[in-house]
Enzyme design. Structure first.
Site, short mmCIF file in Angstrom:
data_model
loop_
_atom_site.label_atom_id
_atom_site.label_comp_id
_atom_site.label_asym_id
_atom_site.label_seq_id
_atom_site.Cartn_x
_atom_site.Cartn_y
_atom_site.Cartn_z
N HIS A 101 0.78 -1.40 -0.02
CA HIS A 101 -0.11 -0.12 -0.19
C HIS A 101 1.01 1.26 -0.13
O HIS A 101 2.20 1.34 0.28
CB HIS A 101 -1.07 -0.08 1.26
CG HIS A 101 -0.35 0.28 2.44
ND1 HIS A 101 0.49 -0.91 3.08
CD2 HIS A 101 0.00 1.22 3.46
CE1 HIS A 101 0.96 -0.68 4.14
NE2 HIS A 101 0.70 0.66 4.47
N HIS A 253 5.03 0.17 0.39
CA HIS A 253 5.39 -0.61 1.46
C HIS A 253 4.40 -1.82 2.07
O HIS A 253 3.22 -1.64 1.70
CB HIS A 253 6.05 0.34 2.60
CG HIS A 253 4.92 1.09 3.51
ND1 HIS A 253 4.61 2.40 2.75
CD2 HIS A 253 4.06 0.83 4.56
CE1 HIS A 253 3.71 2.89 3.54
NE2 HIS A 253 3.53 2.09 4.59
C1 SIN Z 1 2.89 1.05 7.93
O1 SIN Z 1 2.46 0.62 6.92
O2 SIN Z 1 2.65 2.10 8.17
C2 SIN Z 1 3.46 0.05 8.78
C3 SIN Z 1 4.74 -0.58 8.35
C4 SIN Z 1 5.44 -1.44 9.25
O3 SIN Z 1 5.12 -1.79 10.20
O4 SIN Z 1 6.70 -1.79 8.85
#
Ligand code: SIN
Length: 277
Positions: A101, A253
């Protein structure tokens, strides 16, 4: 690249760089601030190691890059509404961000990015994947680039934050505030780097403007599969005191959920961005 003692070391071939030689607990001098901004725009996500930041130092650091966006849906660190909690307790099974996302693409003015700071990390697992949307765009054919250049994507928060999802309840709330829908160009020109980037994501993009959901799905699915190709990604392994600062306009990410029975706690501060056209 080296400037004085600051070192920017690219990590993945497409995305990610580690920066060392800066004291992030103190305000950055203008050249150092410019180095971090340039590295972020170029590499999409920058990483720092071995920090020891208080909540106030984390907030002061983020403010050097823009206004803080107070999250509507996440719980926050006690006494610090600016700091969203990204947490999973040993008895919880779902994690936050466990799918590709781009944060806040459902906002009309999407966030620039986030600074995620690791406070408690499981002994193994809990890595985060990043993908370069510059690389994903560049690798498309000229024909598909021409088609996408004229399209706008429809993004929404409703299906993610407007519904209760298992044991995320308690960590994510305020469901009635999930009313955001926005359209953005499917291909954006990054406001700082001037590079073109693909701007749709599996988390929040629900279709193409003027197309039905059924018409949109096959092309979106193609783009999602294409953009997640391993050569466009980098996998970051956290340690306590690590900080990742990503640019939502250039990356996706994905937080891996492979540490059941362990606690993982990170503090996230999100920074406001600008209109993408
Ligand atoms: C997020 O999507 O903001 C969290 C990413 C993570 O916990 O590594």
């Amino acid at each position: 690249m080296r400037s004085n003692t600051i070192d920017v070391r690219p990590l993945g071939s497409a995305v990610g760089a580690e920066i060392s030689g800066l004291d992030l607990a103190e305000p950055l001098a203008p050249p150092a601030l410019a180095t971090v901004k340039d590295a972020l725009a170029e590499h999409g996500v920058v990483f720092f190691r071995n920090l020891s930041l208080t909540e106030n130092q984390h907030i002061a650091l983020a403010r050097q890059f823009g206004e803080i966006n107070v999250n509507r849906f996440f719980g926050h660190a006690e006494g610090y509404p600016e700091i969203a909690l990204v947490v999973k307790e040993p008895n919880q099974t779902k994690n936050i961000g466990g799918g590709w996302h781009t944060d806040h693409s459902y906002d009309e003015i999407p966030a620039l990015g986030s600074m995620l700071y690791a406070r408690e990390i499981p002994p193994r697992g809990g890595d985060t994947l990043f993908a370069s949307m510059y690389a994903a765009y560049d690798a498309l054919s000229d024909g598909l680039k021409r088609t996408l250049d004229g399209l706008r994507g429809v993004h929404s928060s409703r299906h993610v934050f407007g519904v209760k999802r298992g044991d995320l309840e308690g960590r994510i709330g305020n469901y009635d505030a999930a009313t955001q829908d926005a359209t953005h160009p499917v291909v954006i020109t990054h406001p700082e780097s001037g590079k073109k980037a693909l701007y749709v994501n599996p988390g929040f993009t629900v279709g193409f403007d003027g197309w039905t959901a059924d018409e949109s799905r096959p092309l979106l699915e193609y783009l999602y599969k294409h953009a997640a190709r391993p050569e466009f990604t980098y996998r970051f392994q956290w340690r306590e005191g690590s900080l990742a600062f990503w640019d939502n306009r250039a990356t996706w990410h994905y937080a891996l959920n492979d540490y059941q029975g362990e606690r993982r706690l990170l503090h996230r501060i999100t920074i406001d961005g600008c209109s993408l056209g």
